[in-house]
Design an enzyme around this catalytic site. Structure first.
Site, PDB file in Angstrom:
ATOM      1  N   HIS A   1       0.377  -0.978   0.075  1.00  0.00           N
ATOM      2  CA  HIS A   1      -0.011   0.149  -0.385  1.00  0.00           C
ATOM      3  C   HIS A   1       0.641   1.256   0.047  1.00  0.00           C
ATOM      4  CE1 HIS A   1      -3.155   2.390   0.755  1.00  0.00           C
ATOM      5  NE2 HIS A   1      -2.333   3.378   1.721  1.00  0.00           N
ATOM      6  N   GLU A   2       2.338   1.619   1.014  1.00  0.00           N
ATOM      7  CA  GLU A   2       2.887   2.491   1.501  1.00  0.00           C
ATOM      8  C   GLU A   2       3.068   2.597  -0.174  1.00  0.00           C
ATOM      9  OE1 GLU A   2       2.147   5.253   2.743  1.00  0.00           O
ATOM     10  OE2 GLU A   2       0.880   2.989   4.269  1.00  0.00           O
TER      11      GLU A   2
ATOM     12  N   HIS B   1       2.008   4.214  -2.701  1.00  0.00           N
ATOM     13  CA  HIS B   1       1.179   5.745  -2.906  1.00  0.00           C
ATOM     14  C   HIS B   1       2.525   6.560  -4.000  1.00  0.00           C
ATOM     15  CE1 HIS B   1      -1.395   6.445  -0.328  1.00  0.00           C
ATOM     16  NE2 HIS B   1      -1.014   6.384   0.732  1.00  0.00           N
TER      17      HIS B   1
ATOM     18  N   GLU C   1      -6.087   6.549  -1.056  1.00  0.00           N
ATOM     19  CA  GLU C   1      -5.687   5.478  -0.492  1.00  0.00           C
ATOM     20  C   GLU C   1      -7.140   4.614  -0.759  1.00  0.00           C
ATOM     21  OE1 GLU C   1      -4.211   5.843   2.179  1.00  0.00           O
ATOM     22  OE2 GLU C   1      -3.776   7.218   2.956  1.00  0.00           O
TER      23      GLU C   1
END
Length: 261
Positions: free
Chosen positions: A125-126, A129, A189
């Site tokens: 997930h990070e 980004h 997100e």
């Protein structure tokens, strides 16, 4: 803001309007990959100076193994060669990734992400980004709105970086106390969830564990302030529903699962 500066930003914005995210969403990106990588690297060095870095060899090897398995699924980036992973000794339930290939994981996260699949969910997930240019998008919005970041280029020297450090780190998702604020919007997100889930599945981790992770996050936030990782995220139910739908659309990757445990 002067007419000239506004016009320059307006032109830059129009030229950047054709940029799109990995899910096809239009983005405003005013800064180059090299500029963003430079900011990410400078901010990361600040964090390593101000926060305690874990010296636990076993823990570091575990986090490095999971992170490297995920980053191997990422195409080589034009503005940096390698990903750097640091484990911070802190009770924060958090992790982050910065432009320039900088990944930070807090030891507190490992109390909630109970296995390598769940940790891979967060790291994927990070990293998403970064791949989706979310920091560039936020910094561009700040620049265009003239919210205190009075610069026309983020290729800053040491003195200029110090002057604008608070605004820059906030735009990257980092607070001056150097806790992670994660000020991304819910659209960003959700996008990072989708891209990150694909990355961790490609790496051989079990995407079904992503749902378990967010159930764990929900339990960790009951009756108290939510973990930092949830500060601006979609609700638990929304996230779990969306992850379940995304899992059903993932290809059947024939990747051997890493043995990081």
């Amino acid at each position: 803001m002067s007419w000239f500066k506004f016009s320059a930003l307006a032109i830059a914005a129009s030229l950047s309007a054709c940029s799109s995210s990995p899910t096809g969403r239009n983005q405003l990106l005013l800064f180059s990959d090299s500029d963003m990588s430079s900011l990410g690297a400078q901010s990361f060095e600040q964090m390593k100076q101000k926060q305690k870095v874990s010296t636990d060899t076993k823990l570091n090897n575990y986090v490095q193994c999971v992170a490297m398995a995920v980053t191997r699924q990422v195409p080589r980036q034009p503005s940096f060669q390698d990903w750097e992973v640091v484990v911070f000794d802190s009770d924060q339930v958090n992790a982050f990734a910065l432009p320039g290939g900088k990944i930070g994981v807090y030891t507190g996260l490992l109390k909630v992400a109970e296995n390598e699949d769940q940790l891979a969910t967060v790291i994927g997930h990070e990293i998403a980004h970064v791949l989706a240019d979310h920091s560039n998008e936020r910094l561009s919005q700040s620049q265009l709105a003239n919210t205190g970041l009075q610069i026309t280029s983020v290729a800053l020297g040491a003195s200029e970086y110090a002057q604008y450090r608070e605004a820059t780190m906030a735009a990257l998702g980092l607070g001056v106390q150097v806790g992670v604020l994660l000020p991304y919007g819910r659209t960003q997100e959700s996008e990072a969830d989708i891209v990150g889930l694909d990355l961790m599945a490609k790496a051989g981790f079990d995407p079904r564990e992503s749902v378990t992770l967010w159930h764990n996050m929900a339990k960790a936030s009951q009756g108290q302030q939510p973990p930092e990782l949830l500060s601006t995220h979609p609700s638990h139910n929304t996230r779990i529903r969306d992850l379940t739908q995304t899992m059903q659309q993932l290809p059947n990757y024939a990747t051997v699962k890493p043995n990081c445990g």
